[in-house]
Design a protein around this motif. Structure first.
Motif, mmCIF file in Angstrom:
data_model
loop_
_atom_site.group_PDB
_atom_site.id
_atom_site.type_symbol
_atom_site.label_atom_id
_atom_site.label_comp_id
_atom_site.label_asym_id
_atom_site.label_seq_id
_atom_site.Cartn_x
_atom_site.Cartn_y
_atom_site.Cartn_z
ATOM 1 N N GLY A 48 52.471 44.569 43.480
ATOM 2 C CA GLY A 48 51.703 45.464 44.326
ATOM 3 C C GLY A 48 50.657 44.741 45.161
ATOM 4 O O GLY A 48 50.318 43.595 44.926
ATOM 5 N N ALA A 49 50.133 45.425 46.140
ATOM 6 C CA ALA A 49 49.110 44.850 47.005
ATOM 7 C C ALA A 49 47.790 44.743 46.267
ATOM 8 O O ALA A 49 47.514 45.498 45.334
ATOM 9 C CB ALA A 49 48.940 45.725 48.244
ATOM 10 N N PRO A 50 46.936 43.788 46.648
ATOM 11 C CA PRO A 50 45.633 43.648 46.005
ATOM 12 C C PRO A 50 44.754 44.852 46.254
ATOM 13 O O PRO A 50 44.919 45.572 47.238
ATOM 14 C CB PRO A 50 45.045 42.391 46.661
ATOM 15 C CG PRO A 50 45.754 42.299 47.968
ATOM 16 C CD PRO A 50 47.131 42.826 47.717
ATOM 17 N N THR A 51 43.806 45.053 45.351
ATOM 18 C CA THR A 51 42.878 46.163 45.523
ATOM 19 C C THR A 51 41.475 45.616 45.720
ATOM 20 O O THR A 51 41.176 45.043 46.745
ATOM 21 C CB THR A 51 42.944 47.102 44.300
ATOM 22 O OG1 THR A 51 42.722 46.335 43.113
ATOM 23 C CG2 THR A 51 44.316 47.757 44.218
ATOM 24 N N GLU A 52 40.600 45.745 44.734
ATOM 25 C CA GLU A 52 39.223 45.311 44.888
ATOM 26 C C GLU A 52 38.979 43.968 44.207
ATOM 27 O O GLU A 52 39.698 43.592 43.293
ATOM 28 C CB GLU A 52 38.289 46.369 44.279
ATOM 29 C CG GLU A 52 38.477 47.751 44.885
ATOM 30 C CD GLU A 52 37.602 48.771 44.179
ATOM 31 O OE1 GLU A 52 36.400 48.513 44.027
ATOM 32 O OE2 GLU A 52 38.124 49.800 43.780
ATOM 33 N N SER A 125 41.015 36.040 39.284
ATOM 34 C CA SER A 125 40.069 35.417 40.195
ATOM 35 C C SER A 125 39.211 36.472 40.877
ATOM 36 O O SER A 125 39.164 37.629 40.456
ATOM 37 C CB SER A 125 40.839 34.573 41.224
ATOM 38 O OG SER A 125 39.978 33.753 41.954
ATOM 39 N N GLU A 126 38.511 36.079 41.942
ATOM 40 C CA GLU A 126 37.604 37.007 42.617
ATOM 41 C C GLU A 126 38.351 38.148 43.275
ATOM 42 O O GLU A 126 37.819 39.245 43.433
ATOM 43 C CB GLU A 126 36.760 36.254 43.643
ATOM 44 C CG GLU A 126 35.757 35.294 43.009
ATOM 45 C CD GLU A 126 34.946 34.539 44.036
ATOM 46 O OE1 GLU A 126 35.235 34.687 45.239
ATOM 47 O OE2 GLU A 126 34.030 33.814 43.633
ATOM 48 N N SER A 127 39.568 37.923 43.702
ATOM 49 C CA SER A 127 40.433 38.968 44.228
ATOM 50 C C SER A 127 41.552 39.187 43.225
ATOM 51 O O SER A 127 42.130 38.223 42.707
ATOM 52 C CB SER A 127 41.012 38.563 45.590
ATOM 53 O OG SER A 127 39.994 38.405 46.551
ATOM 54 N N VAL A 128 41.871 40.438 42.964
ATOM 55 C CA VAL A 128 42.733 40.738 41.825
ATOM 56 C C VAL A 128 44.143 40.207 41.952
ATOM 57 O O VAL A 128 44.861 40.111 40.959
ATOM 58 C CB VAL A 128 42.790 42.259 41.564
ATOM 59 C CG1 VAL A 128 41.447 42.772 41.107
ATOM 60 C CG2 VAL A 128 43.282 43.010 42.789
ATOM 61 N N PRO A 162 47.609 43.106 39.220
ATOM 62 C CA PRO A 162 47.051 44.375 39.706
ATOM 63 C C PRO A 162 48.075 45.492 39.794
ATOM 64 O O PRO A 162 47.702 46.668 39.873
ATOM 65 C CB PRO A 162 46.495 44.014 41.088
ATOM 66 C CG PRO A 162 47.269 42.807 41.499
ATOM 67 C CD PRO A 162 47.529 42.044 40.241
ATOM 68 N N GLU A 163 49.355 45.144 39.796
ATOM 69 C CA GLU A 163 50.394 46.168 39.791
ATOM 70 C C GLU A 163 50.622 46.728 38.391
ATOM 71 O O GLU A 163 51.312 47.731 38.222
ATOM 72 C CB GLU A 163 51.701 45.591 40.343
ATOM 73 C CG GLU A 163 52.444 44.670 39.403
ATOM 74 C CD GLU A 163 51.742 43.335 39.190
ATOM 75 O OE1 GLU A 163 52.093 42.638 38.219
ATOM 76 O OE2 GLU A 163 50.847 42.989 39.982
#
Length: 283
Positions: A48-52, A125-128, A162-163
């Protein structure tokens, strides 16, 4: 995380040395390879696409980190890696594919500590959608064992991204694991429901206590690849995935055979197994 004993914390999935692996894997942890994969296939397109963004902690390192490399979108490490660091990165690319490694890992951390039982760990990491991958160079020189460790860490990223889990959930109606609350359709949750809900004495999903895992393993030894897999459901998933990839197909109605066969019901894992067995010479 994979270690001489293998553990997952609320923010780190790692691998430790001491647990013997199921079947012909033996007591080793995981092996390293020197040549980058030529495969263009990548599991990352299925995710899935990254979120927060998720804050990165600097207090996660189970061994002192002496080298830190940023991973560019093209998979190039900055600053220029040492030959040993380049070798570790190539081993990661062989398992993840070069495209997959660049798409999922944004930082490589290296250290050397023979007194630490941790071989490697991964952390959000800092981005999921990105992960930090850390390797203990004290163990990475053993080519026959290191690559198995990388496969184990790959399984964590496949099942905890994140998915699969909501890292920002305030409440959780399914199962809270190291990277958040599992979504209802997460493969790891299906694995947990099928194989762990039967126990009344199972360790918590966030357990990292080796003594707890050893006691649980002693009570249900035939159900697990090794003692480390009994740490928690996340480690059981990763160790069972490693056995699925590295071993010949198994048949049987026992719980361990069912765990190994679990991944064969998912085309994504079947394709990963085929690719890795060819790439790593495990056929």
């Amino acid at each position: 995380m994979r270690s001489t004993w293998i553990a997952v914390t609320a923010t780190v999935a790692a691998i430790i040395l001491g647990a013997g692996l199921w079947g012909t894997i033996g007591a080793a942890a995981l092996a390293v390879s020197l040549v980058a994969s030529t495969s263009t296939a990548s599991w990352q397109d299925d995710l899935g696409a990254p979120t927060e963004p998720v804050p990165r902690s600097d207090d996660l390192d189970p061994f002192p980190v002496t080298e830190v490399y940023d991973v560019g979108a093209d998979g190039v490490l900055t600053p220029e890696p040492t030959p040993e660091a380049a070798k570790v990165w190539k081993s990661i690319e062989r398992v993840f594919t070069p495209r997959g490694a660049a798409a999922r890992i944004d930082q490589l951390r290296l250290g050397r500590d023979v007194s630490s039982d941790t071989m490697a760990w991964v952390s959000r990491s800092e981005s999921v959608e990105y992960w930090t991958f850390a390797a203990n160079l004290a163990y990475a020189a053993d080519d026959d064992d290191w690559m198995s460790t990388v496969v184990h860490e790959y399984a964590h990223i496949l099942s905890l991204g994140p998915e699969s889990a909501d890292a920002f959930a305030v409440t959780c109606d399914t199962l809270w694991v190291g990277q958040g609350c599992l979504f209802s359709d997460a493969d790891l949750l299906t694995f947990s429901d099928r194989f762990w809900n039967r126990y009344t004495d199972a360790p918590d999903a966030l357990n990292v206590d080796a003594d707890v895992a050893d006691a649980f393993f002693s009570a249900h030894e035939g159900d697990f690849v090794d003692a480390y897999a009994a740490t928690n459901v996340t480690e059981d998933f990763a160790e069972s995935f490693l056995a699925y990839v590295s071993e010949d197909p198994v048949e049987g109605d026992d719980l361990l055979s069912q765990k190994i066969a679990f991944f064969g019901d998912y085309p994504r894992y079947v394709l990963v197994r085929e690719r890795l067995r060819a790439e790593l010479g495990w056929d």
